[in-house]
Design a protein around this motif. Structure first.
Motif, mmCIF file in Angstrom:
data_model
loop_
_atom_site.group_PDB
_atom_site.id
_atom_site.type_symbol
_atom_site.label_atom_id
_atom_site.label_comp_id
_atom_site.label_asym_id
_atom_site.label_seq_id
_atom_site.Cartn_x
_atom_site.Cartn_y
_atom_site.Cartn_z
ATOM 1 N N GLU A 52 0.827 -1.207 0.000
ATOM 2 C CA GLU A 52 0.000 0.000 0.000
ATOM 3 C C GLU A 52 0.864 1.261 0.000
ATOM 4 O O GLU A 52 0.522 2.264 -0.641
ATOM 5 N N ARG A 53 1.989 1.227 0.707
ATOM 6 C CA ARG A 53 2.871 2.397 0.738
ATOM 7 C C ARG A 53 3.392 2.714 -0.654
ATOM 8 O O ARG A 53 3.463 3.888 -1.048
ATOM 9 N N GLN A 54 3.745 1.681 -1.430
ATOM 10 C CA GLN A 54 4.222 1.923 -2.794
ATOM 11 C C GLN A 54 3.128 2.513 -3.658
ATOM 12 O O GLN A 54 3.358 3.438 -4.437
ATOM 13 N N LEU A 55 1.920 1.979 -3.529
ATOM 14 C CA LEU A 55 0.801 2.494 -4.324
ATOM 15 C C LEU A 55 0.533 3.952 -3.994
ATOM 16 O O LEU A 55 0.329 4.776 -4.904
ATOM 17 N N GLU A 56 0.542 4.298 -2.732
ATOM 18 C CA GLU A 56 0.278 5.684 -2.338
ATOM 19 C C GLU A 56 1.365 6.622 -2.830
ATOM 20 O O GLU A 56 1.093 7.748 -3.244
ATOM 21 N N ASN A 57 2.611 6.169 -2.827
ATOM 22 C CA ASN A 57 3.700 7.006 -3.315
ATOM 23 C C ASN A 57 3.573 7.242 -4.820
ATOM 24 O O ASN A 57 3.786 8.358 -5.309
ATOM 25 N N VAL A 58 3.227 6.191 -5.560
ATOM 26 C CA VAL A 58 3.027 6.325 -7.004
ATOM 27 C C VAL A 58 1.890 7.295 -7.290
ATOM 28 O O VAL A 58 2.012 8.202 -8.125
ATOM 29 N N GLY B 125 -1.555 6.267 -15.528
ATOM 30 C CA GLY B 125 -1.915 7.291 -14.563
ATOM 31 C C GLY B 125 -3.021 6.918 -13.606
ATOM 32 O O GLY B 125 -3.409 7.750 -12.786
ATOM 33 N N VAL B 126 -3.549 5.698 -13.688
ATOM 34 C CA VAL B 126 -4.652 5.323 -12.804
ATOM 35 C C VAL B 126 -4.413 3.950 -12.194
ATOM 36 O O VAL B 126 -3.729 3.096 -12.764
ATOM 37 N N ALA B 127 -4.999 3.727 -11.034
ATOM 38 C CA ALA B 127 -4.961 2.423 -10.384
ATOM 39 C C ALA B 127 -5.918 1.472 -11.086
ATOM 40 O O ALA B 127 -6.858 1.904 -11.758
ATOM 41 N N ARG B 128 -5.689 0.170 -10.921
ATOM 42 C CA ARG B 128 -6.542 -0.840 -11.542
ATOM 43 C C ARG B 128 -7.034 -1.843 -10.501
ATOM 44 O O ARG B 128 -6.645 -3.022 -10.500
ATOM 45 N N PRO B 129 -7.913 -1.414 -9.599
ATOM 46 C CA PRO B 129 -8.426 -2.344 -8.588
ATOM 47 C C PRO B 129 -9.268 -3.468 -9.173
ATOM 48 O O PRO B 129 -9.549 -4.451 -8.477
ATOM 49 N N ASP B 130 -9.671 -3.345 -10.444
ATOM 50 C CA ASP B 130 -10.413 -4.428 -11.090
ATOM 51 C C ASP B 130 -9.545 -5.666 -11.285
ATOM 52 O O ASP B 130 -10.064 -6.784 -11.420
ATOM 53 N N PHE C 120 -1.386 -0.710 -10.707
ATOM 54 C CA PHE C 120 -1.384 0.653 -11.238
ATOM 55 C C PHE C 120 -0.848 0.597 -12.663
ATOM 56 O O PHE C 120 0.138 -0.091 -12.936
ATOM 57 N N GLU C 121 -1.518 1.302 -13.570
ATOM 58 C CA GLU C 121 -1.117 1.253 -14.966
ATOM 59 C C GLU C 121 0.300 1.802 -15.169
ATOM 60 O O GLU C 121 0.680 2.787 -14.527
ATOM 61 N N PRO C 122 1.077 1.191 -16.076
ATOM 62 C CA PRO C 122 2.379 1.773 -16.416
ATOM 63 C C PRO C 122 2.168 3.172 -16.974
ATOM 64 O O PRO C 122 1.325 3.384 -17.851
ATOM 65 N N THR C 123 2.933 4.114 -16.460
ATOM 66 C CA THR C 123 2.620 5.534 -16.648
ATOM 67 C C THR C 123 3.789 6.300 -17.240
ATOM 68 O O THR C 123 4.925 6.171 -16.790
ATOM 69 N N ILE C 124 3.467 7.125 -18.250
ATOM 70 C CA ILE C 124 4.448 8.023 -18.864
ATOM 71 C C ILE C 124 3.982 9.457 -18.639
ATOM 72 O O ILE C 124 2.838 9.808 -18.960
ATOM 73 N N LEU C 125 4.869 10.282 -18.096
ATOM 74 C CA LEU C 125 4.584 11.697 -17.852
ATOM 75 C C LEU C 125 5.471 12.562 -18.727
ATOM 76 O O LEU C 125 6.675 12.320 -18.836
ATOM 77 N N ASP C 126 4.883 13.579 -19.331
ATOM 78 C CA ASP C 126 5.638 14.554 -20.118
ATOM 79 C C ASP C 126 5.485 15.915 -19.465
ATOM 80 O O ASP C 126 4.492 16.178 -18.767
ATOM 81 N N GLY C 127 6.451 16.799 -19.693
ATOM 82 C CA GLY C 127 6.363 18.140 -19.132
ATOM 83 C C GLY C 127 6.634 18.199 -17.641
ATOM 84 O O GLY C 127 6.157 19.097 -16.949
ATOM 85 N N GLU D 252 12.833 9.376 -5.753
ATOM 86 C CA GLU D 252 12.675 8.026 -6.290
ATOM 87 C C GLU D 252 11.222 7.597 -6.141
ATOM 88 O O GLU D 252 10.670 7.598 -5.040
ATOM 89 N N THR D 253 10.581 7.237 -7.255
ATOM 90 C CA THR D 253 9.178 6.800 -7.222
ATOM 91 C C THR D 253 9.082 5.341 -6.834
ATOM 92 O O THR D 253 8.238 4.940 -6.049
ATOM 93 N N PHE D 254 9.931 4.518 -7.403
ATOM 94 C CA PHE D 254 9.943 3.076 -7.165
ATOM 95 C C PHE D 254 8.602 2.458 -7.543
ATOM 96 O O PHE D 254 7.984 1.715 -6.790
ATOM 97 N N GLY D 255 8.171 2.795 -8.738
ATOM 98 C CA GLY D 255 6.927 2.275 -9.273
ATOM 99 C C GLY D 255 6.923 2.443 -10.777
ATOM 100 O O GLY D 255 7.890 2.935 -11.375
#
Length: 538
Positions: free
Chosen positions: A354-360, A378-383, A389-396, A407-410
């Protein structure tokens, strides 16, 4: 359906679908009999439990160690260590080679445990099998060479016979992390054992079954059980006790905790090796193969859901190819399959806690709120499971966004564009960390030149992390705040030994003799030293 799922569907892919279900469940794998077998030698008078991140359910009740239990474990290890050290090194090494074979023969057992305890995809779990097998083979074959007595030139050549010996330190205290519970527990312990030490290990409680399975298999391969002690419990309780009793400490974990371990070791004047955090960069130069770089970035950023000290969190792409690269990388990322089954087929698994999820979530949400753009995920997948959590790419991404420097570690990577090579090298180095980096180019000479300018312990050219880590004859570790010391190669085994110099003086003493007074002796030695320089003695 999220925007990223819709785009991936439009590209004709299977967007982040759950992988096909495996037939086995946690109850099938972690039976009461298995738990009893694995925990039979754990020194612990209390009770604790671990859980699977795939569903959140409890896996097993486990012994919990008190400070007194830790002291008992060290007493047992210390009593067994001298007998073990007296075993010839080649016989010790043969145990590692038998262990290598057993790991490969029975890998399905530990793959299930790794997946259940970490949530990672099965292929990513298999990276641990590969790493442990390579280390066992290497030290099984090379330990005798690393540890053999070595002749050194004496103070007076031919008259002073000097031998360098390698003596085991005694009892090594090992604090292993949760993210790679097989490789970063037993993989680090193998060179300690083959060099004649005993080990008291504290694996993370949530991944203890994997480490205990490894111990059980190593004992089956021939290691005396008393030489390998395991204690379990909360890090703030058990960790300092490990440092308090050990003759040497091996730690893998966060930089913050690493500092505490180093301080405790320094107070006792014992050695320590630390592999700590990273904010690793990948540089895609303008002449890189864009398709190969995009595929490699998926591996580099999202293996084990990004919960890997050497995974990539900062991705620098030359502006001239950035649009093409981002399109290819995003398409591949959006097509990744998330899965919770004990089977091959998923491209990424779950976060471990849970700590990793919250940090991400914190890093992604803050970055978007401050102006960053979500290219994918960018979103969690509790389904699929409670910690996916979906693999996420951030720009800007820009400072002071936390994801820029922390360090995100996610499964999150930030994209940056560059035009100048000197500038991007400076940006890649502008971090307190220095663990791993990656350079992509078709020009091998250029790749090596850029790699030499990066202040990281390992650099991979045209791959993310695996070639350097898997090349176990070469050292692996971090610069700056990413750690002290190295694993693998000669450094990875010699750190578990003390160098001892034995000098045997023959025929004449190191003092005035044959009737020489002090002045004549000093003149004789001065003349001899000049002659040794002329004769190129070292």
């Amino acid at each position: 359906m999220t925007d990223s799922q819709a785009l991936a569907a439009a590209l004709g892919t299977n967007p982040l679908a759950a992988a096909p279900a495996g037939a086995r469940t946690a109850a099938d794998v972690v039976t009461p009999e298995v738990v009893a077998q694995l925990t039979r030698d754990v020194v612990g008078s209390g009770r604790t439990a671990n859980h699977t991140p795939l569903t959140g359910e409890k896996l097993a009740d486990l012994p919990e160690s008190t400070p007194e239990d830790v002291a008992t474990a060290f007493d047992r290890a210390r009593a067994a260590q001298p007998v073990w050290a007296a075993v010839p090194v080649r016989r010790r090494a043969a145990i590692l080679l038998r262990f290598h074979d057993l790991v490969l023969e029975r890998q399905a057992e530990v793959l299930d445990l790794i997946q259940l305890e970490t949530g990672k995809a099965r292929l990513h779990a298999h990276e641990e099998i590969q790493a442990v097998a390579i280390a066992a083979r290497h030290y099984g074959r090379k330990a005798a060479s690393y540890l053999k007595p070595k002749r050194r030139t004496g103070a007076i050549p031919t008259l002073t016979k000097v031998t360098e010996l390698r003596q085991p330190r005694g009892v090594v205290g090992q604090i292993a992390p949760w993210n790679y519970p097989f490789e970063l527990s037993i993989g680090d312990a193998l060179p300690a054992f083959v060099s004649g030490n005993a080990v008291v290990m504290k694996p993370d409680t949530e991944t203890a079954l994997t480490a205990l399975w490894a111990r059980d298999l190593l004992v089956e391969a021939g290691l005396p059980a008393e030489v390998f002690q395991v204690v379990l419990g909360e890090g703030p309780v058990v960790g300092p006790e490990i440092v308090k009793h050990a003759d040497y400490v091996s730690f893998t974990g966060s930089t913050r905790t690493g500092r505490e371990v180093a301080q405790g070791a320094a107070a006792r004047l014992i050695g320590v090796s630390l592999e700590l955090g990273g904010k690793n960069a990948m540089l895609v130069l303008e002449d890189a193969d864009v398709e190969k770089a995009a595929a490699g970035a998926v591996r580099a950023c999202f293996s084990s859901a990004g919960q890997l000290c050497i995974s990539i969190e900062r991705l620098y792409v030359h502006a001239s190819i950035a649009d093409d690269f981002v399109a290819r990388f995003a398409a591949r990322t959006k097509a990744m399959r998330l899965g919770a089954s004990l089977a091959y087929g998923a491209d990424m698994g779950s976060l471990a806690g849970e700590r990793q999820l919250e940090n991400v979530k914190r890093h992604v949400e803050e970055a978007v709120a401050k102006g960053a753009t979500l290219v994918a995920g960018g979103v969690a997948r509790p389904d699929i499971g409670p910690l996916f959590f979906e693999p996420t790419i951030l720009d800007g991404v820009e400072a002071p966004m936390a994801v820029c420097t922390e360090e995100t570690f996610g499964p999150v990577v930030s994209l940056y564009r560059f035009t100048d090579e000197d500038e991007v090298v400076a940006q890649a180095n502008a971090t307190p960390y220095g663990l791993n980096s990656s350079v992509w180019t078709k020009d091998a000479k250029r790749g090596h030149a850029v790699a030499a300018r990066l202040r990281t312990g390992t650099v991979n050219i045209n791959e993310g992390y695996a070639p350097a880590y898997g090349s176990v004859q070469a050292p692996m570790g971090g610069m700056k705040e990413s750690g002290l010391g190295r694993r693998h190669g000669s450094e990875g085994i010699l750190k578990y030994t003390e160098a001892q110099t034995v000098a045997h003086q023959r025929l004449i003493p190191m003092a005035p003799s044959f009737g020489m007074d002090d002045e004549k002796y000093a003149a004789f030695m001065s003349t001899s030293l000049k002659a040794l320089k002329v004769l190129r003695f070292r």
